[in-house]
Design a protein around this motif. Sequence first.
Motif, PDB file in Angstrom:
ATOM      1  N   VAL A 129      19.830  17.835  -7.822  1.00 14.21           N
ATOM      2  CA  VAL A 129      19.964  17.379  -6.616  1.00 14.21           C
ATOM      3  C   VAL A 129      21.195  17.997  -6.019  1.00 14.21           C
ATOM      4  CG1 VAL A 129      20.459  15.358  -4.976  1.00 14.21           C
ATOM      5  CG2 VAL A 129      18.689  15.191  -6.564  1.00 14.21           C
ATOM      6  N   ASP A 130      22.284  18.010  -6.726  1.00 19.23           N
ATOM      7  CA  ASP A 130      23.850  18.750  -6.176  1.00 19.23           C
ATOM      8  C   ASP A 130      23.444  20.023  -6.141  1.00 19.23           C
ATOM      9  OD1 ASP A 130      24.986  16.054  -6.236  1.00 19.23           O
ATOM     10  OD2 ASP A 130      25.682  16.454  -8.340  1.00 19.23           O
ATOM     11  N   VAL A 168      20.780  21.653  -5.327  1.00 22.75           N
ATOM     12  CA  VAL A 168      19.794  21.893  -4.194  1.00 22.75           C
ATOM     13  C   VAL A 168      20.689  21.721  -2.983  1.00 22.75           C
ATOM     14  CG1 VAL A 168      18.186  20.810  -2.695  1.00 22.75           C
ATOM     15  CG2 VAL A 168      17.798  21.241  -5.232  1.00 22.75           C
ATOM     16  N   ASP A 169      21.692  20.674  -2.827  1.00 19.77           N
ATOM     17  CA  ASP A 169      22.444  20.459  -1.481  1.00 19.77           C
ATOM     18  C   ASP A 169      23.339  21.762  -1.388  1.00 19.77           C
ATOM     19  OD1 ASP A 169      21.449  17.967  -0.682  1.00 19.77           O
ATOM     20  OD2 ASP A 169      23.018  16.842  -2.163  1.00 19.77           O
ATOM     21  N   LYS A 170      23.807  22.461  -2.511  1.00 19.37           N
ATOM     22  CA  LYS A 170      24.833  23.502  -2.297  1.00 19.37           C
ATOM     23  C   LYS A 170      23.847  24.883  -1.714  1.00 19.37           C
ATOM     24  CE  LYS A 170      28.120  22.327  -5.678  1.00 19.37           C
ATOM     25  NZ  LYS A 170      28.340  22.006  -7.112  1.00 19.37           N
ATOM     26  N   ILE A 171      22.568  24.912  -2.591  1.00 24.05           N
ATOM     27  CA  ILE A 171      21.913  25.981  -1.899  1.00 24.05           C
ATOM     28  C   ILE A 171      21.520  25.887  -0.508  1.00 24.05           C
ATOM     29  CG2 ILE A 171      19.504  26.888  -2.066  1.00 24.05           C
ATOM     30  CD1 ILE A 171      19.767  26.289  -5.031  1.00 24.05           C
ATOM     31  N   LEU A 172      20.887  24.761  -0.151  1.00 27.90           N
ATOM     32  CA  LEU A 172      20.600  24.216   1.469  1.00 27.90           C
ATOM     33  C   LEU A 172      21.787  24.356   2.330  1.00 27.90           C
ATOM     34  CD1 LEU A 172      18.145  21.201   0.950  1.00 27.90           C
ATOM     35  CD2 LEU A 172      17.742  23.751   1.612  1.00 27.90           C
ATOM     36  N   ASP A 173      23.072  23.923   1.921  1.00 26.65           N
ATOM     37  CA  ASP A 173      24.307  24.113   2.758  1.00 26.65           C
ATOM     38  C   ASP A 173      24.455  25.673   3.313  1.00 26.65           C
ATOM     39  OD1 ASP A 173      24.733  21.290   2.489  1.00 26.65           O
ATOM     40  OD2 ASP A 173      26.391  21.742   1.157  1.00 26.65           O
ATOM     41  N   ARG A 174      24.139  26.726   2.276  1.00 23.20           N
ATOM     42  CA  ARG A 174      24.246  28.174   2.624  1.00 23.20           C
ATOM     43  C   ARG A 174      23.367  28.363   3.845  1.00 23.20           C
ATOM     44  NH1 ARG A 174      23.192  30.627  -2.822  1.00 23.20           N
ATOM     45  NH2 ARG A 174      23.367  28.652  -4.076  1.00 23.20           N
ATOM     46  N   TYR A 175      22.356  27.694   4.087  1.00 23.61           N
ATOM     47  CA  TYR A 175      21.126  27.881   4.898  1.00 23.61           C
ATOM     48  C   TYR A 175      21.453  27.055   6.178  1.00 23.61           C
ATOM     49  CZ  TYR A 175      18.797  30.813   1.389  1.00 23.61           C
ATOM     50  OH  TYR A 175      18.717  31.614   0.382  1.00 23.61           O
ATOM     51  N   LEU A 176      22.206  26.157   6.173  1.00 27.31           N
ATOM     52  CA  LEU A 176      22.219  25.170   7.352  1.00 27.31           C
ATOM     53  C   LEU A 176      23.464  25.556   8.128  1.00 27.31           C
ATOM     54  CD1 LEU A 176      20.991  21.780   5.502  1.00 27.31           C
ATOM     55  CD2 LEU A 176      20.001  23.082   7.336  1.00 27.31           C
ATOM     56  N   LYS A 177      23.376  25.415   9.415  1.00 22.27           N
ATOM     57  CA  LYS A 177      24.934  25.274  10.165  1.00 22.27           C
ATOM     58  C   LYS A 177      25.385  24.157   9.805  1.00 22.27           C
ATOM     59  CE  LYS A 177      22.752  28.478  13.557  1.00 22.27           C
ATOM     60  NZ  LYS A 177      22.404  28.535  14.820  1.00 22.27           N
ATOM     61  N   PRO A 178      26.840  23.960   9.954  1.00 18.82           N
ATOM     62  CA  PRO A 178      27.540  22.894   9.790  1.00 18.82           C
ATOM     63  C   PRO A 178      26.871  21.644  10.576  1.00 18.82           C
ATOM     64  CG  PRO A 178      29.097  24.683  10.022  1.00 18.82           C
ATOM     65  CD  PRO A 178      27.622  25.319  10.161  1.00 18.82           C
ATOM     66  N   GLU A 179      26.627  21.726  12.314  1.00 20.53           N
ATOM     67  CA  GLU A 179      26.331  20.803  12.809  1.00 20.53           C
ATOM     68  C   GLU A 179      24.605  20.053  12.330  1.00 20.53           C
ATOM     69  OE1 GLU A 179      26.764  23.891  14.065  1.00 20.53           O
ATOM     70  OE2 GLU A 179      25.057  24.512  15.107  1.00 20.53           O
ATOM     71  N   GLU A 180      24.276  21.014  11.478  1.00 19.59           N
ATOM     72  CA  GLU A 180      22.696  20.476  11.084  1.00 19.59           C
ATOM     73  C   GLU A 180      22.834  19.765   9.607  1.00 19.59           C
ATOM     74  OE1 GLU A 180      20.858  24.187  11.026  1.00 19.59           O
ATOM     75  OE2 GLU A 180      20.401  24.035  12.996  1.00 19.59           O
ATOM     76  N   GLN A 181      23.893  19.845   9.134  1.00 14.71           N
ATOM     77  CA  GLN A 181      23.982  19.054   7.669  1.00 14.71           C
ATOM     78  C   GLN A 181      24.024  17.647   7.999  1.00 14.71           C
ATOM     79  OE1 GLN A 181      27.270  20.833   5.235  1.00 14.71           O
ATOM     80  NE2 GLN A 181      26.857  22.999   5.765  1.00 14.71           N
ATOM     81  N   SER A 182      23.461  16.942   6.780  1.00 13.33           N
ATOM     82  CA  SER A 182      23.388  15.609   6.877  1.00 13.33           C
ATOM     83  C   SER A 182      24.675  15.082   6.289  1.00 13.33           C
ATOM     84  CB  SER A 182      22.115  14.929   6.278  1.00 13.33           C
ATOM     85  OG  SER A 182      21.984  15.775   4.960  1.00 13.33           O
TER      86      SER A 182
END
Length: 171
Positions: free
Chosen positions: A154-155, A157-171
């Motif tokens: 899970v950790d 995955v979060d790091k990978i997704l963070d690379r693709y998400l803009k800061p305002e879209e992160q949960s």
Amino acid sequence: MSQPVDIAEAASFSTEVEAEIDGHQAKYPVKRSAILPLMFIVQRERGYLDPPGVAYLANRLGLRITDIWEVATFYSMLHTEPVGKYHIQICKTLSCKIMGEPGITEHVCKRLGIKPGETTADGKFTVSLVECLGSCGTAPMFQIGFDYHENLTVDKVDKILDRYLKPEEQS
């Protein structure tokens, strides 16, 4: 999924793309052998293998429309429907399942707010469950585009997704 068989209108491409297609076709003494590289070009140019793109390929290769659909629907890296800019293909076969794929899938989907087979409202992400991606020794895994991400947690995955998400879209 049922695909159209009769397509009246075929796609057309720029001179540069036609030259690229000519170059690939010249590598193969049998026209049909160029089907995969040409499918990738059509998909790149049109976003997916849509009916006009498939009709173009059938005409270009001297094949039936159904011949093109048969190949297009076999490979998970070819898309017959629109997908997001980032296509996350999660391996769902036995090794990945045993090593935690269900939790990874649940986490990815929760994080993006979609279910497998869906695309985010902004068109940025599509999540698909696919058959074996050939990385059983590093399960669980997924690929985004053509990039493999293995030994997922899970950790991670979060790091990978963070690379693709803009800061305002992160949960």
